[in-house]
Design a protein around this motif. Structure first.
Motif, mmCIF file in Angstrom:
data_model
loop_
_atom_site.group_PDB
_atom_site.id
_atom_site.type_symbol
_atom_site.label_atom_id
_atom_site.label_comp_id
_atom_site.label_asym_id
_atom_site.label_seq_id
_atom_site.Cartn_x
_atom_site.Cartn_y
_atom_site.Cartn_z
ATOM 1 N N GLN A 28 25.871 54.154 113.125
ATOM 2 C CA GLN A 28 26.610 55.381 113.409
ATOM 3 C C GLN A 28 25.956 56.601 112.773
ATOM 4 N N ARG A 29 25.322 56.402 111.609
ATOM 5 C CA ARG A 29 24.701 57.541 110.927
ATOM 6 C C ARG A 29 23.523 58.124 111.697
ATOM 7 N N VAL A 30 22.810 57.292 112.448
ATOM 8 C CA VAL A 30 21.586 57.764 113.096
ATOM 9 C C VAL A 30 21.784 58.105 114.565
ATOM 10 N N LEU A 31 22.978 57.883 115.099
ATOM 11 C CA LEU A 31 23.221 58.202 116.506
ATOM 12 C C LEU A 31 23.536 59.686 116.667
ATOM 13 N N PRO A 32 23.213 60.262 117.821
ATOM 14 C CA PRO A 32 23.633 61.643 118.110
ATOM 15 C C PRO A 32 25.156 61.757 118.039
ATOM 16 N N ASP A 33 25.650 62.967 117.752
ATOM 17 C CA ASP A 33 27.081 63.161 117.520
ATOM 18 C C ASP A 33 27.936 62.650 118.677
ATOM 19 N N ALA A 34 27.582 63.007 119.901
ATOM 20 C CA ALA A 34 28.411 62.628 121.048
ATOM 21 C C ALA A 34 28.463 61.113 121.207
ATOM 22 N N LEU A 35 27.317 60.476 121.076
ATOM 23 C CA LEU A 35 27.272 59.024 121.222
ATOM 24 C C LEU A 35 27.944 58.336 120.037
ATOM 25 N N ARG A 36 27.837 58.924 118.844
ATOM 26 C CA ARG A 36 28.490 58.355 117.669
ATOM 27 C C ARG A 36 29.996 58.304 117.852
#
Length: 334
Positions: free
Chosen positions: A107-115
């Motif tokens: 979750q830390r490394v995913l883009p905001d929308a995808l997170r």
């Protein structure tokens, strides 16, 4: 060299820069020489590692170096999260809290929308399977044994039996099996001189040796573990003859419940629960701690059967029949 071990080494360098060779070796459960091989492997991959000299010198990634971000599509991220959630529920994951920390890192490394969308999956998805209440084995143990089995290298184990007895074992690892929330290793146990099954959560230490062993040929690790579990000692030895074909019996009776073999009914020494011999089929032998459950299994098959032993099983079947008849009578009076 195990890729998973190298990745674990890289993870430690990122999380705890400055760890010494002995400290890294202890966390990875390898020797210091192997740590130096991991360093060379990372450098071959273009990942610069600095080693500070001196007694207290440690390893770290070169200052300013950053690994490329993890790039996942929506489908890929969902697949990873669902796999972690299902694995945690079934007991497939290893190590305490490993699934939770992996989800947090993803979750830390995913883009905001995808997170946010991935977090929604974790928050709202419900699983109908019962949560596994078993102790999880060490991830390092699992990786060590998997690597040794693939490379055909003998291992040394510190093992605790179900009776709590500690022992040292030398094993040729043939394969790993996950069944009903538990991990198992199957392989040739040199102490016993035969193929044995070991629970991974009872292995305190696993060390790979440099001794190679010959491949076991057409060895089915899953089948062997199932047969081993079916032969675990219980209170009662059960033998029943079923009026069904071997094909049907194999399809309906799991190998962990009983062993199956074709039988000549003329040689059957026992009594059918209704006093008549059945017309032939399959001999089912197994073990049970309680006979009421075995009576329910037999009744659920819906075919005639002869109880060869023990006599107490016949009584349990008759008792079950009386209960069912009583319940059916209550329903008809309503």
């Amino acid at each position: 060299m195990s890729t998973n071990r190298v990745l674990a080494f890289l993870e430690l360098l990122q999380a705890r820069p400055g760890l010494t060779g002995p400290e890294l070796a202890e966390r990875l459960e390898v020797d210091v020489r192997t740590v130096r091989r991991y360093v060379r492997r990372l450098e071959d991959l273009g990942i610069p590692v600095e080693a500070e000299r001196g007694r207290y010198g440690g390893y770290r990634l070169m200052p300013g170096y950053r690994l490329p971000p993890l790039m996942l599509t929506g489908d890929e991220a969902a697949a990873v999260v669902l796999g972690l959630l299902a694995g945690r529920r079934a007991g497939l994951t290893v190590g305490e809290g490993a699934a939770e920390s992996a989800l947090a890192k993803i979750q830390r490394v995913l883009p905001d929308a995808l997170r946010d969308r991935v977090a929604a999956v974790e928050a709202v998805v419900g699983l109908t399977t019962r949560s596994a209440a078993t102790s999880r084995p060490s991830g390092a143990t699992l990786l060590t044994l998997a690597d040794a089995a693939r490379r055909r290298l003998r291992v040394r184990l510190a093992y605790r039996s179900f009776r709590g007895q500690d022992s040292e074992r030398t094993v040729d690892p043939y394969g790993l099996v996950f069944h009903s929330g538990r991990w198992y290793l199957t392989g040739h146990d040199h102490r016993r001189g035969e193929v044995r099954t070991f629970r991974l959560d009872r292995i305190g230490r696993a060390e790979t040796t440099e001794e190679e062993f010959a491949a076991p040929g057409e060895f089915d690790a899953v089948a062997h573990v199932m047969e081993s579990l079916a032969s675990v000692p219980y209170r009662y030895e059960v033998e029943v003859v079923l009026a069904m074909t071997m094909e049907e019996a194999r399809r309906r009776i799991p190998p962990t419940v009983a062993a199956l073999a074709p039988v000549d009914v003329s040689a059957v020494d026992g009594s059918a629960v209704d006093g008549s011999a059945v017309g032939g089929g399959v001999r089912m032998t197994g073990r049970a701690e309680r006979l009421d459950g075995m009576a329910q299994v037999l009744a659920g098959l819906g075919v005639p059967f002869t109880v060869v032993g023990p006599p107490e099983l016949r009584e349990e079947v008759r008792a079950l029949a009386r209960r069912l008849e009583g319940w059916a009578g209550q329903a008809s009076r309503r």
